[in-house]
Design a protein around this motif. Structure first.
Motif, PDB file in Angstrom:
ATOM      1  N   GLN A  52       0.400  -1.021   0.055  1.00  0.00           N
ATOM      2  CA  GLN A  52       0.312   0.373   0.304  1.00  0.00           C
ATOM      3  C   GLN A  52       0.919   1.011  -0.411  1.00  0.00           C
ATOM      4  O   GLN A  52       0.665   2.318   0.572  1.00  0.00           O
ATOM      5  N   TYR A  53       2.044   1.548  -0.234  1.00  0.00           N
ATOM      6  CA  TYR A  53       2.874   2.342  -0.569  1.00  0.00           C
ATOM      7  C   TYR A  53       2.973   3.657  -1.679  1.00  0.00           C
ATOM      8  O   TYR A  53       3.576   2.750  -2.287  1.00  0.00           O
ATOM      9  N   GLN A  54       2.919   4.622  -1.170  1.00  0.00           N
ATOM     10  CA  GLN A  54       3.383   5.153  -3.066  1.00  0.00           C
ATOM     11  C   GLN A  54       4.221   5.413  -3.038  1.00  0.00           C
ATOM     12  O   GLN A  54       4.979   6.500  -1.326  1.00  0.00           O
ATOM     13  N   ILE A  55       4.992   5.483  -3.660  1.00  0.00           N
ATOM     14  CA  ILE A  55       6.177   6.135  -4.397  1.00  0.00           C
ATOM     15  C   ILE A  55       6.118   6.073  -5.574  1.00  0.00           C
ATOM     16  O   ILE A  55       5.618   5.644  -6.693  1.00  0.00           O
ATOM     17  N   ASP A  56       5.723   7.703  -6.445  1.00  0.00           N
ATOM     18  CA  ASP A  56       5.312   7.758  -6.842  1.00  0.00           C
ATOM     19  C   ASP A  56       6.588   9.011  -7.737  1.00  0.00           C
ATOM     20  O   ASP A  56       7.360   9.387  -6.267  1.00  0.00           O
ATOM     21  N   ASN A  61       6.854   9.587  -1.563  1.00  0.00           N
ATOM     22  CA  ASN A  61       7.431   8.269  -1.761  1.00  0.00           C
ATOM     23  C   ASN A  61       7.293   8.073   0.302  1.00  0.00           C
ATOM     24  O   ASN A  61       7.759   9.075   0.442  1.00  0.00           O
ATOM     25  N   GLN A  62       6.533   7.379   0.242  1.00  0.00           N
ATOM     26  CA  GLN A  62       6.252   6.889   1.820  1.00  0.00           C
ATOM     27  C   GLN A  62       6.986   6.713   2.865  1.00  0.00           C
ATOM     28  O   GLN A  62       6.856   6.228   3.402  1.00  0.00           O
ATOM     29  N   CYS A  63       7.914   5.851   2.168  1.00  0.00           N
ATOM     30  CA  CYS A  63       9.710   4.702   2.511  1.00  0.00           C
ATOM     31  C   CYS A  63       9.940   6.191   3.560  1.00  0.00           C
ATOM     32  O   CYS A  63      10.869   5.968   4.432  1.00  0.00           O
ATOM     33  N   LEU A  64       9.999   7.767   2.968  1.00  0.00           N
ATOM     34  CA  LEU A  64      11.061   8.509   3.699  1.00  0.00           C
ATOM     35  C   LEU A  64      10.052   8.779   5.004  1.00  0.00           C
ATOM     36  O   LEU A  64      10.327   9.542   5.442  1.00  0.00           O
ATOM     37  N   SER A 103      15.876  12.334   9.358  1.00  0.00           N
ATOM     38  CA  SER A 103      15.389  12.885  10.053  1.00  0.00           C
ATOM     39  C   SER A 103      14.107  12.718  10.306  1.00  0.00           C
ATOM     40  O   SER A 103      14.275  13.349  11.714  1.00  0.00           O
ATOM     41  N   LYS A 104      14.008  11.325  10.558  1.00  0.00           N
ATOM     42  CA  LYS A 104      13.176  10.462  11.284  1.00  0.00           C
ATOM     43  C   LYS A 104      13.200   9.223  11.986  1.00  0.00           C
ATOM     44  O   LYS A 104      12.252   8.366  12.733  1.00  0.00           O
ATOM     45  N   ALA A 105      14.320   8.459  10.792  1.00  0.00           N
ATOM     46  CA  ALA A 105      14.891   7.093  11.521  1.00  0.00           C
ATOM     47  C   ALA A 105      14.271   6.974  12.932  1.00  0.00           C
ATOM     48  O   ALA A 105      13.823   6.036  13.173  1.00  0.00           O
ATOM     49  N   ARG A 114      17.716   8.088  -5.980  1.00  0.00           N
ATOM     50  CA  ARG A 114      17.096   7.277  -5.659  1.00  0.00           C
ATOM     51  C   ARG A 114      16.052   7.410  -5.250  1.00  0.00           C
ATOM     52  O   ARG A 114      15.875   6.748  -3.941  1.00  0.00           O
ATOM     53  N   TRP A 115      14.338   7.968  -5.382  1.00  0.00           N
ATOM     54  CA  TRP A 115      14.002   8.586  -5.330  1.00  0.00           C
ATOM     55  C   TRP A 115      12.709   6.981  -5.216  1.00  0.00           C
ATOM     56  O   TRP A 115      12.204   7.127  -4.420  1.00  0.00           O
ATOM     57  N   PHE A 116      13.564   6.741  -6.191  1.00  0.00           N
ATOM     58  CA  PHE A 116      12.184   5.571  -6.437  1.00  0.00           C
ATOM     59  C   PHE A 116      12.800   3.175  -5.440  1.00  0.00           C
ATOM     60  O   PHE A 116      14.088   3.202  -6.020  1.00  0.00           O
TER      61      PHE A 116
END
Length: 146
Positions: free
Chosen positions: A74-78, A82-85, A91-93, A121-123
């Motif tokens: 269900q992740y949006q990566i377009d 980029n939901q992975c970020l 800054s959030k990890a 490296r976005w996708f």
């Protein structure tokens, strides 16, 4: 008159081509086996879905991108998001308990350090894939490096 002759030649060429295709399909060639094991309109049952493993898999070679140990269905990566970020950005990890992206993800093609993930490296799923203990699709002789 020229148009009639040209039209006749085009029709004759087309009919000859169709005849050759029909003949090639019916003579001398072995049937092509489907990878799914049946005809297009035939129901073929599939094995169960392989779920993510709880433990992380070892990498098989140096510089192998890490496998993703969770579902990303269900992740949006377009281009827009980029939901992975949401978890893996530097800054959030820490607060999310997720692995931080490598600093190479924050470098442009010339090696300049950026404050955000580089467009190259976005996708994430062009290199990283969800891990699954699934059988190999084709036989191979691959051996992991030491």
């Amino acid at each position: 008159m020229k148009n009639t002759f040209l039209f006749s030649v085009i029709i004759a060429t087309g009919l000859t081509g169709l005849g050759l295709v029909a003949m090639a399909q019916t003579t001398g060639s072995a049937p092509v086996d489907s990878l799914r094991g049946g005809d297009v309109d035939e129901y073929v049952p599939v094995d169960g879905v392989y779920h993510q493993d709880e433990k992380r898999f070892k990498r098989n070679y140096r510089q192998q991108p890490p496998l993703i140990p969770h579902s990303i269905d269900q992740y949006q990566i377009d281009l827009a998001a980029n939901q992975c970020l949401g978890c893996h950005d530097w800054s959030k990890a820490g607060e999310r308990g997720a692995p931080t992206l490598s600093m190479t993800h924050y470098m442009d093609r010339e090696g300049n350090q950026l404050d955000q993930v580089a467009g190259t490296r976005w996708f994430c799923n062009q290199c990283h894939v969800p891990q699954a203990d699934a059988p190999a699709l084709v036989d191979n002789l691959f051996q992991p490096s030491n």
